[in-house]
Write an enzyme that holds these catalytic residues in place. Structure first.
Site, PDB file in Angstrom:
ATOM      1  N   HIS A 131      26.801 -79.458 -65.618  1.00  0.00           N
ATOM      2  CA  HIS A 131      27.909 -78.531 -65.057  1.00  0.00           C
ATOM      3  C   HIS A 131      29.047 -79.480 -64.577  1.00  0.00           C
ATOM      4  O   HIS A 131      30.227 -79.367 -64.892  1.00  0.00           O
ATOM      5  CB  HIS A 131      27.339 -77.840 -63.704  1.00  0.00           C
ATOM      6  N   HIS A 136      33.448 -79.941 -65.374  1.00  0.00           N
ATOM      7  CA  HIS A 136      34.870 -80.636 -64.476  1.00  0.00           C
ATOM      8  C   HIS A 136      35.688 -81.563 -64.856  1.00  0.00           C
ATOM      9  O   HIS A 136      36.803 -81.696 -65.017  1.00  0.00           O
ATOM     10  CB  HIS A 136      34.177 -80.987 -63.224  1.00  0.00           C
ATOM     11  N   GLU A 177      36.294 -73.750 -59.627  1.00  0.00           N
ATOM     12  CA  GLU A 177      35.002 -73.147 -60.267  1.00  0.00           C
ATOM     13  C   GLU A 177      35.412 -71.953 -61.247  1.00  0.00           C
ATOM     14  O   GLU A 177      34.500 -71.730 -62.200  1.00  0.00           O
ATOM     15  CB  GLU A 177      33.848 -73.017 -58.971  1.00  0.00           C
ATOM     16  N   SER A 196      30.838 -73.965 -68.068  1.00  0.00           N
ATOM     17  CA  SER A 196      29.649 -74.504 -68.232  1.00  0.00           C
ATOM     18  C   SER A 196      28.435 -73.305 -68.286  1.00  0.00           C
ATOM     19  O   SER A 196      27.288 -73.621 -68.379  1.00  0.00           O
ATOM     20  CB  SER A 196      29.246 -75.618 -67.162  1.00  0.00           C
TER      21      SER A 196
HETATM   22  N1  HBI Z   1      28.617 -81.970 -53.750  1.00  0.00           N
HETATM   23  N2  HBI Z   1      27.702 -82.854 -55.373  1.00  0.00           N
HETATM   24  C1  HBI Z   1      28.408 -82.080 -54.811  1.00  0.00           C
HETATM   25  N3  HBI Z   1      29.211 -81.254 -55.545  1.00  0.00           N
HETATM   26  C2  HBI Z   1      30.023 -80.196 -54.909  1.00  0.00           C
HETATM   27  O1  HBI Z   1      30.474 -79.303 -55.826  1.00  0.00           O
HETATM   28  C3  HBI Z   1      30.053 -79.968 -53.493  1.00  0.00           C
HETATM   29  C4  HBI Z   1      29.215 -81.056 -52.935  1.00  0.00           C
HETATM   30  N4  HBI Z   1      29.272 -80.874 -51.461  1.00  0.00           N
HETATM   31  C5  HBI Z   1      30.137 -79.692 -50.804  1.00  0.00           C
HETATM   32  C6  HBI Z   1      30.851 -78.843 -51.674  1.00  0.00           C
HETATM   33  N5  HBI Z   1      30.639 -79.046 -52.855  1.00  0.00           N
HETATM   34  C7  HBI Z   1      31.658 -77.654 -51.263  1.00  0.00           C
HETATM   35  O2  HBI Z   1      30.813 -77.174 -50.333  1.00  0.00           O
HETATM   36  C8  HBI Z   1      33.069 -77.914 -50.864  1.00  0.00           C
HETATM   37  O3  HBI Z   1      33.839 -77.616 -51.701  1.00  0.00           O
HETATM   38  C9  HBI Z   1      33.344 -77.246 -49.605  1.00  0.00           C
HETATM   39 FE    FE Z   2      31.168 -77.617 -59.835  1.00  0.00          FE
END
Ligand code: HBI
Ligand code: FE
Length: 289
Positions: A131, A136, A177, A196
């Site tokens: 993913h 991304h 997303e 994805s």
């Molecule tokens: N951590 N590894 C990872 N990937 C994410 O997409 C991610 C995260 N921590 C917080 C988060 N996304 C979301 O809650 C924020 O966009 C608010």
């Molecule tokens: Fe993501």
């Protein structure tokens, strides 16, 4: 929704750094893990022409992410940084919001190191390497999108200080997303959660069930989302320049003030001000309820 701490990860990942990064240890992936990547990569690549936007497909092509096995982040970052200055770093899983934003603000994309098992090909809760990288990284090859994601990280740190993180997270959800782009050939996908996923790639464009609504910043930040099923509403941008202009280049303080006065909207809601591209039947969501 209690965030994971460094101490919790440290038990399984003693080498974890203060910024939650870990070495990728590319040599440690098994043949079977590379084979799972190739299976997913081949399946998505076959589905995406005519569905994903040209910007995504171009990034994907330049990075050759399809069937070469799980990419080595060092090599991937070399190519990526030569285009847009972004890098990919390995993390064990979800990281705290402020840590996530700090990475984005510094043009580092935190990617899960692990890959899903064969019995989870279609759905898993935590972002894995497929993913995070296949979904991304291609868009991060696009200069305007690359700037947008950095600006999102900077905005995230500010939003946290103002207690508006939940609203800003909706912007990430409905663009990075699950975003769609309007083109002369029709709607196209740029959202990583969609590109994805085999089933959602078809659903978001073809199924009559979900709403498709023109992007509006305040509208998006009012709208709740589902994390456990297909979206009930997709938001459609006109261009990545529009996205950057209406987010990064705008002062969010007055927007946050307006949002404090406005009620949340449910994921399926439509409003009188919406520019509706497709009024969803919500048949799929009703059947699942
Ligand atoms: N951590 N590894 C990872 N990937 C994410 O997409 C991610 C995260 N921590 C917080 C988060 N996304 C979301 O809650 C924020 O966009 C608010
Ligand atoms: Fe993501």
């Amino acid at each position: 929704m209690g965030e994971i701490t460094l101490e919790q990860y440290r038990r399984d990942y003693p080498e974890i750094a203060e910024d939650f990064t870990i070495p990728q240890r590319w040599e440690s992936y098994t043949e079977d893990e590379h084979a799972v990547w190739n299976l997913l990569g081949a399946r998505q690549s076959a589905l995406l022409p005519g569905a994903a936007c040209a910007e995504f497909l171009e990034g994907l092509g330049r990075l050759s992410l399809t069937t070469g096995g799980i990419p080595d982040f060092e090599k991937l970052s070399a190519t990526l940084s030569s285009h847009t200055g972004w890098q990919v770093v390995a993390v064990p899983g979800l990281v705290p919001d402020d840590v996530f934003f700090q990475h984005l603000a510094n043009r580092r994309f935190p990617a899960g190191r692990f890959i899903r098992r064969r019995d989870q090909l279609d759905y898993l809760q935590e972002p894995d390497v497929f993913h995070d990288v296949f979904g991304h990284v291609p868009m991060l090859m696009h200069p305007v999108f690359a700037d947008y994601l950095q600006a999102y990280g900077e905005g995230g740190l500010r939003a946290q200080g103002l207690g508006m993180l939940e609203h800003l997270a909706r912007l990430y959800w409905y663009t990075v997303e699950f975003g769609l782009l309007r083109t002369d050939e029709g709607l196209r996908i740029f959202g990583s959660g969609i590109v994805s996923s085999a089933s959602e790639s078809a659903f978001c464009l073809e199924d009559p069930s979900p709403n498709r609504v023109a992007f509006d910043l305040v509208r998006v930040m009012r709208t709740r989302y589902r994390i456990d099923d297909f979206q009930q509403t997709y938001f459609v941008i006109e261009s990545f320049e529009q996205l950057l202009r209406e987010t990064a280049e705008r002062d969010f303080a007055p927007i946050y003030e307006r949002l404090r006065e406005l009620d949340d909207l449910m994921p399926e809601a439509l409003t009188a001000e919406d520019e509706i591209i497709h009024r969803g039947t919500q048949r799929y969501a009703r059947k699942r309820a």
